[in-house]
Design an enzyme around this catalytic site. Structure first.
Site, PDB file in Angstrom:
ATOM      1  N   ASN A 138       1.352  -9.072   3.614  1.00 23.38           N
ATOM      2  CA  ASN A 138       2.474  -9.985   3.323  1.00 23.38           C
ATOM      3  C   ASN A 138       3.492  -9.934   4.463  1.00 23.38           C
ATOM      4  O   ASN A 138       4.268 -10.869   4.634  1.00 23.38           O
ATOM      5  CB  ASN A 138       3.105  -9.626   1.976  1.00 23.38           C
ATOM      6  N   TYR A 165       4.742  -4.035  12.816  1.00 25.92           N
ATOM      7  CA  TYR A 165       3.587  -3.919  11.924  1.00 25.92           C
ATOM      8  C   TYR A 165       3.060  -5.315  11.538  1.00 25.92           C
ATOM      9  O   TYR A 165       1.850  -5.590  11.623  1.00 25.92           O
ATOM     10  CB  TYR A 165       4.002  -3.124  10.684  1.00 25.92           C
TER      11      TYR A 165
HETATM   12  C1  15L Z   1       2.216  -3.393   3.375  1.00 32.57           C
HETATM   13  O1  15L Z   1       1.636  -4.148   4.128  1.00 32.57           O
HETATM   14  C2  15L Z   1       2.106  -1.935   3.519  1.00 32.57           C
HETATM   15  O2  15L Z   1       0.858  -1.537   4.044  1.00 32.57           O
HETATM   16  C3  15L Z   1       2.371  -1.189   2.244  1.00 32.57           C
HETATM   17  O3  15L Z   1       2.563   0.164   2.574  1.00 32.57           O
HETATM   18  C4  15L Z   1       3.582  -1.752   1.503  1.00 32.57           C
HETATM   19  O4  15L Z   1       4.733  -1.489   2.248  1.00 32.57           O
HETATM   20  C5  15L Z   1       3.412  -3.237   1.292  1.00 32.57           C
HETATM   21  O5  15L Z   1       3.125  -3.901   2.487  1.00 32.57           O
HETATM   22  C6  15L Z   1       4.648  -3.879   0.651  1.00 32.57           C
HETATM   23  O6  15L Z   1       5.182  -4.843   1.188  1.00 32.57           O
HETATM   24  O7  15L Z   1       4.995  -3.420  -0.425  1.00 32.57           O
END
Ligand code: 15L
Length: 272
Positions: free
Chosen positions: A109, A133
């Site tokens: 997301n 990220y």
């Molecule tokens: C992600 O992409 C992460 O990998 C996970 O650790 C959470 O942070 C998640 O998103 C989120 O948005 O809750």
């Protein structure tokens, strides 16, 4: 029975997925770290995907790859670069050289985290990453598109929300992804005969979703869970206030990380 490689298999998402898929596929579970939970018949292969030789070794002889491995929250560029850019490239390229056609890429997301919460977005929107990220996830989607168009690989990108047995806060009511819905979507990604390159949202059938997930539905996804059942409990726990931008945008705390003095803490670093 098909043999499926799961990278990042020791992480939370990898562990939920291995539990849900146990007995349905031969699972080759790979990670840098030991597996905390083991399931019968699943073979472990330790690997560091920032090393190409390791990526070649683990992708040999499998029918599909679910590439969960990598850095799973916002972090220093060096760490993101090594795990999510170099590592991701190694997995795609190693799969190609080993003749593995199908890759499931769990993007995030956070590839679209700078869309506002009052917007509904589908799989066709252009990326708006909210972090380094998030940028690394957009890179993985773009790489998947290239490998599908240029080399005929079959690539299924799931923009994953938050995988947890239950939703943990207000933001996650919109993006919750239950383990059994995760397993259903992954199974579609492994089995659907017509996948060339697809982007779908990895979320349950949440009433508060900000995604139009019609592409997943078109491919046969029928989510069984909806976060709304947990909403009263989650909202009762929610503290008022918080940073306005973190509240405005879908990516939450990732959006404001490093731009305000005391942002809400990001989730602890863990591997998917
Ligand atoms: C992600 O992409 C992460 O990998 C996970 O650790 C959470 O942070 C998640 O998103 C989120 O948005 O809750």
């Amino acid at each position: 029975m098909k043999t499926i490689l799961i990278t990042g298999a020791a992480g939370d998402v990898g562990t939920h997925l291995r539990r849900e898929l146990a007995g349905k596929y031969h699972i080759r579970a790979s990670d840098l770290r030991d597996l905390k939970e083991k399931f019968k018949g699943q073979k472990f292969m330790r690997a560091d995907i920032s090393k190409f030789a390791d990526a070649l070794r683990i992708t040999k002889g499998v029918n599909a790859v679910v590439h969960l491995g990598g850095y799973s929250v916002e972090g220093p560029w060096r760490a993101i670069f090594s795990a999510n850019i170099i590592g991701c490239y190694h997995v795609f390229e190693a799969a190609r050289r080993n003749g593995v056609k199908r890759i499931l890429f769990p993007t995030s997301n956070h590839a679209t985290g700078f869309y506002r919460r009052d917007q509904t977005i589908d799989h066709r929107v252009y990326p708006k990453p909210d972090s380094r990220y998030g940028v690394s996830k957009v890179f993985g989607e773009a790489l998947g598109s290239l490998y599908a168009d240029k080399y005929g690989m079959e690539v299924f990108c799931m923009r994953i929300g938050n995988v947890n047995p239950v939703p943990i806060d207000k933001r996650r009511l919109a993006i919750w992804f239950s383990p059994r819905d995760l397993a259903q979507l992954v199974t579609i990604g492994i089995e659907h005969p017509e996948i060339r390159f697809e982007i779908v949202y990895g979320v349950s059938g949440n009433t508060r979703s900000w995604y139009d997930n019609s592409n997943a539905i078109r491919l046969g996804y029928k989510p069984r869970d909806n976060s709304e059942a947990h909403a009263p409990e989650v909202l009762a726990r929610e503290k008022p206030g918080g940073d306005a931008n973190a509240e405005r945008y879908q990516g939450g705390a990732f959006v404001v990380a490093e731009t305000i003095p005391n942002p809400a803490p990001l989730p602890k670093k863990k591997r998917k």
